[in-house]
Write an enzyme that holds these catalytic residues in place. Structure first.
Site, PDB file in Angstrom:
ATOM      1  CB  SER A 282      -2.795  61.646  27.385  1.00  0.00           C
ATOM      2  OG  SER A 282      -2.519  60.668  28.359  1.00  0.00           O
ATOM      3  CE  LYS A 288      -7.332  61.929  27.082  1.00  0.00           C
ATOM      4  NZ  LYS A 288      -8.654  62.364  27.449  1.00  0.00           N
TER       5      LYS A 288
END
Ligand code: ARG
Length: 469
Positions: A282, A288
């Site tokens: 991300s 992420k």
């Protein structure tokens, strides 16, 4: 209003060229140029047949073939200039042929119409696509069967309603998809069989007065036989519909596996890991790891299913024979079939890449009273209880475990006997997830020995099929 002369291919009785918007809505070259290889194959077969049947001179046929080869080379090299004024791939190719070989080019369209020409091209294209899809489906099956063999005994929770149901093995779960894909391949193979008849020689709609040899062109193009009715030959697109239906079903299958990968990859599940090769980060959240490839594979079914629906709607209620509506058959079909190719390639890559976390799966497999059915089955087998009663008794035992906040195999014998006094300590042998999966030896069941055998069978079958081609 004077204007440039109309399209030279059909403009004999036309004084004006088409309105700008007419060209825009009418031209298909933007997408049907993809049919150029098939168009050239079809034209070459047609020209040879025309000469063989004495309809055109052999020298003309040779010129035509040479010219078509040259055009193919230009297209492959990316130097061919497609023109929108020439509407579609058929007229673009024929016009270039005229530039290259002169008047002999004009003889190619004898005993042929763009109607049977496009039907032939499109069938050849879809047939080529089916062959590519079948090979890609096989690759996915291979990746799945290999993973399944490696994880024939890796226990995971099996779900119904996405609630823990009974333990299964990861290999068993993957082999379910191998079976689905096997049926997908069957659907494509069936569609291919029915597709494989030649419309060429149907001409515009009624056939032709020239002494053509339809068997000859059919054979040259790898078709099993000529289509038996010229109206049908130019006007049905059921072959594309069948293929899109098969593609839709396959895409639905892949979307389910993709969704499972998405779920399995959440930290909450933590069942599998995908490497950096199939995930993205991300731009704001550094922690992420997103399963984008799986999400996109899940989403592509939208395009593919709508291509099927779109063509159903185009074809619905169309009177025989050809109508220009049918030009709308191609763009979405091309898109759907190439989307499916992407999905299959991404799935094959992800399956090979993903590593199951056996610990996490094993732990999850034991949660949620997943061996309750094993307990009920034990009561039936050992105490000769009717299954309905065993179900009831087991429910009460699960409730006791729930109250104590423990799993079934951690509940004491005394606690169980409080519900059903005839239970003995032998019951504990069926309450572990390992024993649970091991006991599922019925044909098609999840017992690791079954799964290993099935995986090996598939791998052998796939290898044999590869050796044949
Ligand atoms: N581009 C047309 C199509 O894709 C080719 C056939 C045109 N036939 C005709 N009668 N105008 O359908």
């Amino acid at each position: 209003m004077t204007d440039k002369p109309a399209n030279t291919m059909w403009g004999g009785r036309f004084a004006m060229s088409p309105a700008e918007i007419m060209q825009e809505i009418n031209a298909s070259i933007g997408f049907d140029k993809q049919l150029a290889p098939q168009d050239i194959r079809g034209s070459k077969a047609h020209a040879v047949m025309l000469a063989e049947a004495g309809i055109i001179a052999k020298t003309d046929a040779r010129e035509i073939a040479k010219g078509l080869d040259k055009i193919k080379a230009e297209i492959d090299a990316g130097t061919f200039e497609f023109s929108r004024a020439l509407e579609d791939v058929h007229m673009n190719v024929e016009n270039r042929l005229k530039e290259l070989i002169g008047p002999a080019a004009g003889r190619l369209h004898t005993a042929r119409s763009r109607n049977d020409q496009v039907a032939t091209d499109f069938r050849l294209f879809v047939r080529d696509a089916i062959d590519g899809i079948d090979a890609a489906l096989e690759t996915v099956q291979q990746a799945l069967a290999e993973k399944a063999e490696a994880h024939a005994a890796t226990v995971m929770p099996g779900f119904t309603h996405l609630q823990p149901a009974q333990p299964v093995t990861f290999g068993h779960h993957l082999l379910a998809y191998v079976e689905m894909i096997g049926r997908d391949r069957g659907r494509f193979a069936d569609a291919r069989k029915r597709l494989n008849e030649s419309p060429l020689g149907s001409a515009a709609l009624a056939g032709t007065s020239f002494p053509i040899n339809r068997e000859m062109t059919a054979e040259a193009l790898g078709f099993d036989r000529p289509m038996a009715n010229s109206l049908d030959g130019v006007s049905d697109r059921d072959f594309a519909l069948e293929t899109l239906a098969a593609a839709t079903i396959a895409a639905v299958h892949f979307s389910r596996l993709a969704e499972e990968i998405v779920i399995w990859m959440t930290p909450q599940f933590g069942f599998v890991k995908l490497s950096d090769r199939f995930t993205t980060g991300s731009s704001i959240m550094p922690q992420k790891r997103n399963p984008d490839a799986a999400e996109l594979a899940r989403a592509k079914v939208g395009r593919i299913a709508s291509a099927f629906q779109g063509l159903v709607i185009v074809m619905k209620g169309l009177p025989l024979a050809y109508s220009k509506d049918m030009q709308e058959d191609k763009e979405t079909t091309f898109d759907a079939l190439s989307s499916l190719r992407l999905v299959m390639a991404a799935m094959a890559g992800m399956i090979a890449d993903l590593e199951p976390n056996a610990e996490a799966m094993r732990a999850a497999a034991g949660r949620g009273y997943s061996t309750a059915t094993d307990l009920a089955d034990w009561l039936v087998r050992e105490l000769k209880m009717p299954f309905r009663e065993a179900h009831h008794v087991t429910g009460a035992i699960v409730k006791a475990a729930e109250t104590k906040g423990v799993d079934l195999d951690q509940l004491s014998l005394t606690d169980m006997q409080a519900v059903e006094p005839r239970i003995t300590k032998a019951v504990f042998s069926v309450l572990s997830v390992e024993n649970s999966v091991k006991s599922r030896t019925s044909y098609g069941g999840t017992a690791p020995q079954n799964v290993a055998k099935m995986a090996r069978q598939w791998l052998r079958r796939l290898e044999k099929a590869r050796a044949k081609v």
